[in-house]
Design a protein around this motif. Structure first.
Motif, mmCIF file in Angstrom:
data_model
loop_
_atom_site.group_PDB
_atom_site.id
_atom_site.type_symbol
_atom_site.label_atom_id
_atom_site.label_comp_id
_atom_site.label_asym_id
_atom_site.label_seq_id
_atom_site.Cartn_x
_atom_site.Cartn_y
_atom_site.Cartn_z
ATOM 1 N N ASP A 1 0.885 -1.178 0.000
ATOM 2 C CA ASP A 1 0.000 0.000 0.000
ATOM 3 C C ASP A 1 0.911 1.212 0.000
ATOM 4 O O ASP A 1 1.734 1.384 0.916
ATOM 5 C CB ASP A 1 -0.885 -0.027 1.254
ATOM 6 C CG ASP A 1 -1.745 1.212 1.416
ATOM 7 O OD1 ASP A 1 -2.966 1.125 1.197
ATOM 8 O OD2 ASP A 1 -1.183 2.277 1.774
ATOM 9 N N TYR B 1 -7.244 7.192 1.799
ATOM 10 C CA TYR B 1 -7.178 5.821 2.314
ATOM 11 C C TYR B 1 -8.319 4.986 1.749
ATOM 12 O O TYR B 1 -8.528 3.860 2.142
ATOM 13 C CB TYR B 1 -7.297 5.772 3.839
ATOM 14 C CG TYR B 1 -6.385 6.699 4.534
ATOM 15 C CD1 TYR B 1 -5.036 6.768 4.184
ATOM 16 C CD2 TYR B 1 -6.858 7.526 5.538
ATOM 17 C CE1 TYR B 1 -4.195 7.641 4.830
ATOM 18 C CE2 TYR B 1 -6.007 8.400 6.186
ATOM 19 C CZ TYR B 1 -4.690 8.454 5.829
ATOM 20 O OH TYR B 1 -3.871 9.315 6.475
ATOM 21 N N TRP C 1 -8.998 3.629 -1.129
ATOM 22 C CA TRP C 1 -8.700 2.397 -1.869
ATOM 23 C C TRP C 1 -7.200 2.282 -2.053
ATOM 24 O O TRP C 1 -6.457 3.254 -1.843
ATOM 25 C CB TRP C 1 -9.421 2.384 -3.221
ATOM 26 C CG TRP C 1 -8.757 3.201 -4.251
ATOM 27 C CD1 TRP C 1 -7.849 2.792 -5.176
ATOM 28 C CD2 TRP C 1 -8.904 4.597 -4.467
ATOM 29 N NE1 TRP C 1 -7.433 3.834 -5.947
ATOM 30 C CE2 TRP C 1 -8.060 4.951 -5.538
ATOM 31 C CE3 TRP C 1 -9.694 5.598 -3.850
ATOM 32 C CZ2 TRP C 1 -7.967 6.264 -5.997
ATOM 33 C CZ3 TRP C 1 -9.594 6.899 -4.325
ATOM 34 C CH2 TRP C 1 -8.727 7.212 -5.383
ATOM 35 N N ASN C 2 -6.778 1.115 -2.442
ATOM 36 C CA ASN C 2 -5.356 0.849 -2.634
ATOM 37 C C ASN C 2 -5.093 0.716 -4.125
ATOM 38 O O ASN C 2 -5.499 -0.273 -4.746
ATOM 39 C CB ASN C 2 -4.984 -0.450 -1.896
ATOM 40 C CG ASN C 2 -3.535 -0.836 -2.089
ATOM 41 O OD1 ASN C 2 -2.835 -0.290 -2.950
ATOM 42 N ND2 ASN C 2 -3.071 -1.777 -1.294
ATOM 43 N N ARG D 1 -3.976 0.203 9.568
ATOM 44 C CA ARG D 1 -5.124 0.563 8.719
ATOM 45 C C ARG D 1 -5.190 -0.352 7.498
ATOM 46 O O ARG D 1 -6.269 -0.832 7.118
ATOM 47 C CB ARG D 1 -4.985 2.046 8.300
ATOM 48 C CG ARG D 1 -6.181 2.646 7.611
ATOM 49 C CD ARG D 1 -6.070 2.629 6.079
ATOM 50 N NE ARG D 1 -4.825 3.220 5.597
ATOM 51 C CZ ARG D 1 -4.351 2.989 4.379
ATOM 52 N NH1 ARG D 1 -5.000 2.211 3.523
ATOM 53 N NH2 ARG D 1 -3.193 3.524 4.008
ATOM 54 N N ASP E 1 -8.114 -2.834 6.260
ATOM 55 C CA ASP E 1 -8.641 -2.757 4.886
ATOM 56 C C ASP E 1 -8.670 -4.140 4.244
ATOM 57 O O ASP E 1 -9.661 -4.543 3.639
ATOM 58 C CB ASP E 1 -7.742 -1.857 4.020
ATOM 59 C CG ASP E 1 -8.050 -0.376 4.170
ATOM 60 O OD1 ASP E 1 -9.118 -0.036 4.717
ATOM 61 O OD2 ASP E 1 -7.215 0.438 3.736
ATOM 62 N N ARG F 1 -11.844 -6.603 3.041
ATOM 63 C CA ARG F 1 -12.010 -7.151 1.683
ATOM 64 C C ARG F 1 -12.377 -8.633 1.701
ATOM 65 O O ARG F 1 -12.896 -9.156 0.725
ATOM 66 C CB ARG F 1 -10.705 -6.982 0.895
ATOM 67 C CG ARG F 1 -10.418 -5.547 0.486
ATOM 68 C CD ARG F 1 -9.110 -5.452 -0.294
ATOM 69 N NE ARG F 1 -8.894 -4.083 -0.747
ATOM 70 C CZ ARG F 1 -7.930 -3.279 -0.313
ATOM 71 N NH1 ARG F 1 -7.071 -3.714 0.588
ATOM 72 N NH2 ARG F 1 -7.823 -2.062 -0.781
ATOM 73 N N LYS G 1 -14.548 -2.282 11.279
ATOM 74 C CA LYS G 1 -14.641 -0.918 10.729
ATOM 75 C C LYS G 1 -14.386 0.130 11.812
ATOM 76 O O LYS G 1 -13.737 1.142 11.569
ATOM 77 C CB LYS G 1 -16.036 -0.686 10.126
ATOM 78 C CG LYS G 1 -16.181 -1.219 8.724
ATOM 79 C CD LYS G 1 -17.570 -0.907 8.185
ATOM 80 C CE LYS G 1 -17.807 -1.609 6.865
ATOM 81 N NZ LYS G 1 -19.245 -1.600 6.504
ATOM 82 N N ARG H 1 -10.677 0.218 12.393
ATOM 83 C CA ARG H 1 -10.010 0.893 11.281
ATOM 84 C C ARG H 1 -10.129 2.422 11.409
ATOM 85 O O ARG H 1 -9.156 3.154 11.225
ATOM 86 C CB ARG H 1 -10.628 0.434 9.958
ATOM 87 C CG ARG H 1 -10.013 1.102 8.741
ATOM 88 C CD ARG H 1 -10.787 0.756 7.480
ATOM 89 N NE ARG H 1 -10.178 1.405 6.326
ATOM 90 C CZ ARG H 1 -10.375 2.680 6.012
ATOM 91 N NH1 ARG H 1 -11.133 3.452 6.745
ATOM 92 N NH2 ARG H 1 -9.757 3.187 4.940
#
Lengths: 202, 202, 202, 202, 202, 202
Positions: A124, A190, A192-193, F140, F144, F148, F160, F163
């Motif tokens: 990331d 932050y 999305w990657n 973080r 994430d 996913r 969440k 995060r």
């Protein structure tokens, strides 16, 4: 791939052996914030970097850290050459000597062998660049501490050079992070990657 | 010091992602007998090598192993790009993904991060060259085992290339050991360590 | 299975305590090339050895290394008995004492606990015997280094005995490797693994 | 020292290969509460035991744990012999196979190599015997869990035998602790360490 | 969840810096039997405890160990404040200083960073309570050994307090084990695991 | 010191067991960027912080991370309760089960036990705050990645929440770094370390 040139990035010419000092400086070879970890961090982080410019910075600095690793190894070698058993008996160098004679083995000043656990690679760009900024500051502190303990000018000069390079790298990673934040979604970078999420791939 | 050229030693062009396979091949990046350990073994052993020719072999092979490390990293990257969460859920790639997304992090196939404990550097030319011979055979076995498990031709080709290089390195280290034994005292080449003992220095 | 006989393979009779020296010699108990690792390497490698004679050598040497482990433990114990807190304060033995009093705990001279990562077991007779050859040389170097640092004759004698045994083991593993190469396909003895590949099993 | 007899303490005759199961049972070879750690714990704790009878129990059980280690190694070997690459591809055994083929390497079920950090040796009879009681219970739980997961009777039988032995050892260590407490100062048996403090030596 | 109160459980007021001593006491922060491991052992074992009273003991003692961890950290900090490079050069504190300046980093006296491998959590009430009993005794021995080496009364007082608490905890875990054995099947309390087996859940 | 309140910072109520998922989420307990490491990083960094406000932020966030650690442990416990051996056989949860039953043990998703090597404490305010910024970003990313892979809403909600907290912490550490830079020498804030160098103490 890499081409080797038999030349140090900055000269190392140490006249006086000092095995106990070698055992402290070795932390910048195989310690938690040393050059081996640094080069492996950057050279491997490259693959998940979504921006060509950032990947190029990592190739560049990662390759330079290999040269720093070599400088530290040369310092350790020069500080431990031409010594006798009597220079070792009863000193803090003895435990290292038992297992490695005067070979160069990547450990921390504590004697703990290098471990990749010191290195973070998250895939990331934001996290990895923050990791790199931290890594450069931590290496800078180690050099600061070494300079507080070293009296030999022959040793100080290359250490000072290496310390300066960490600050330059910190600035380059800072630039890379700003560049990245500009490229990403302004409102929530932050969200999305870009190295993984489809949204980016379009 | 090293100069980086943006080119792989042998081409890697993988069309089909296969994260589970990436997780096996990664052992040749950060596993017990992987390329990262190999390059660090040879590049650091150089300093206590008493014979210039042997040190040159170590510089040479150590630099090539950096290129192999990069090839393995490229294989892992190509096997894990363009995948979705649905390609990961419930697979053996999921634990790696949690901590590294699709970044390249040097671990063994078991998931254990690279550790310098895998590498022996004794500061003794006979012991270090035996270590290097063993290292090349162990890497060869890992490639053999990978080839037993890989069906994708795109992946096999670079792996076969790397396997062949290990055998060439084994032969070169064998030559270096014979060369060394000739240089040393014939009657008892364990009698002293030319990198440390005074007798040699004269 | 093993039967224990309350007797050392070679006598250990140390008159003068020397905790600092104990902390160096302990590397041959729990260090990277110590006796504990040696015995576990050989005793576990036996199972994938395709030739009965080679397996027998491993049982034999592996069992002897258990006796060596016991000799080193006896040396450490005798070097640390009958001491006072005043013999410990401010010495290099103090960190060990804090966590283990004068008990015998398998660590390296650096203080790092024994780790199986030091040991290679590949399930391939060629690779495993090369590993064993390297292991014996590395142990020999450690004993060489210890002998460079020890002045007490009571301690030197058993260490010299142990060093000699490593050289004998190196020769026996060399014989086993030659024997193996003769048994395997002459043209390409890396072509298959007799412990795994079907071709061999017929 | 030890004499080896080519015979298992309890017979192991497994007909059906099951590499995935081998990868679980291996925890009792090289895992946190496995037999290798057990034998090293007891055989090394002996040296600081102030009472001959307790030291004898440790020699005895430590030697038996070597035999247990051998039984577990035999189970792993028999569960992984006569298999094909197709029995490995896509299974949980693949990561192990990459690095060790079908050799026997002491790791935990998690894949982490054995580490002496799992073992406590404090040089204090009360603490060490409490450590041993805990070790036996932890090994017992691992066998319980394995028995919950194993359907093959050929594998269950030796595992049940090993589980029973842990309970016997727990009882013997309990007896040794009671014996020790009776020997020591009744009012405060933490008041001094008979293996170190002068008071005891008289 | 926890609420922090800026207050130590027992006062720490050290007047004289002593970095070498800090490096020994740090084992009770991050060493094999230190307070960090203790608190993590108990706080995480709680979840698989079948009896509410035992879980409450673990919450209680685990929380107290956090306070002990803080006391040890305060001791280390006070022993290393207001020192100069000249107080560090050539001392056993130098290796630590290189990597951590005078920060507080959880390691053992040997210099090895804290590792969860020191801690056993088996999800079985009998095994976990035996582990806890052993842990308290091992911590008690470490404090005993520190007291043998410390001359400074300011440092001894809080260490004595911490040592006493370990003995109290040992007694509380002994009570919890007796309580547990009474609750379980009298004839064979290893027969099932109340945290896992259905039999218990009815 | 800390007071425990039997209450989670955010509720965890999971209805459906899912041991395989537990084995991924556990990385936020004992993995490289998990909550245990986070709390130990901040709570120990406090001692060398030269500014009271920054130390207070570390106490505050370090204490909150203890609560996060507890939330993750509760998630793991709830995902693994009320399961049968048949829910475990042949699953990715089996290796964990062998050694820990359904107890909660701090490891990474890879199965590697928590190691303090993941954590940097340099005793330098600039370096430590950069480390903390990196740590929050790395945590973080782990959350994430977990999001996913998780389909169960009961599990997503607390993840969440956690995060979001990491992002808040990142901002607070950013503020602390800016505050620190203002307090230090403007021209060269790497010029000295206010936690060590005399210049600052005046």
């Amino acid at each position: 791939m890499w081409t080797y040139e038999k030349k140090l990035q900055y000269p190392v010419n140490i006249k006086n052996p000092n095995p106990a000092l070698a055992n402290l400086i070795i932390s910048q070879l195989g310690g938690p914030d040393g050059e081996l970890g640094a080069s492996m961090r950057y050279l491997n982080q490259r693959y998940s970097m979504p921006y060509r410019e950032v990947a190029a910075v990592l190739s560049d600095i990662g390759t330079e850290e290999l040269a720093h690793m070599e400088m530290i190894a040369a310092i350790i070698h020069q500080l431990t050459r031409n010594i006798d058993p009597d220079d070792i008996k009863g000193t803090s160098f003895a435990p290292y000597f038992v297992d490695h004679t005067t070979g160069v083995y990547p450990i921390a000043a504590s004697g703990v062998p290098f471990d990749m656990k010191y290195v973070g690679i998250k895939g990331d760009v934001i996290a990895d660049l923050n990791e790199d900024l931290a890594a450069e500051q931590k290496a800078r502190v180690t050099y600061d501490n070494l300079l507080r303990l070293i009296d030999d000018r022959d040793v100080c000069e290359p250490i000072k050079f290496l310390r300066e390079r960490e600050i330059v790298h910190y600035q380059r990673f800072g630039d890379a992070l700003r560049h990245t934040q500009e490229k990403m979604d302004e409102k929530n970078f932050y969200g999305w990657n870009p190295a993984f999420d489809k949204k980016f791939k379009k």
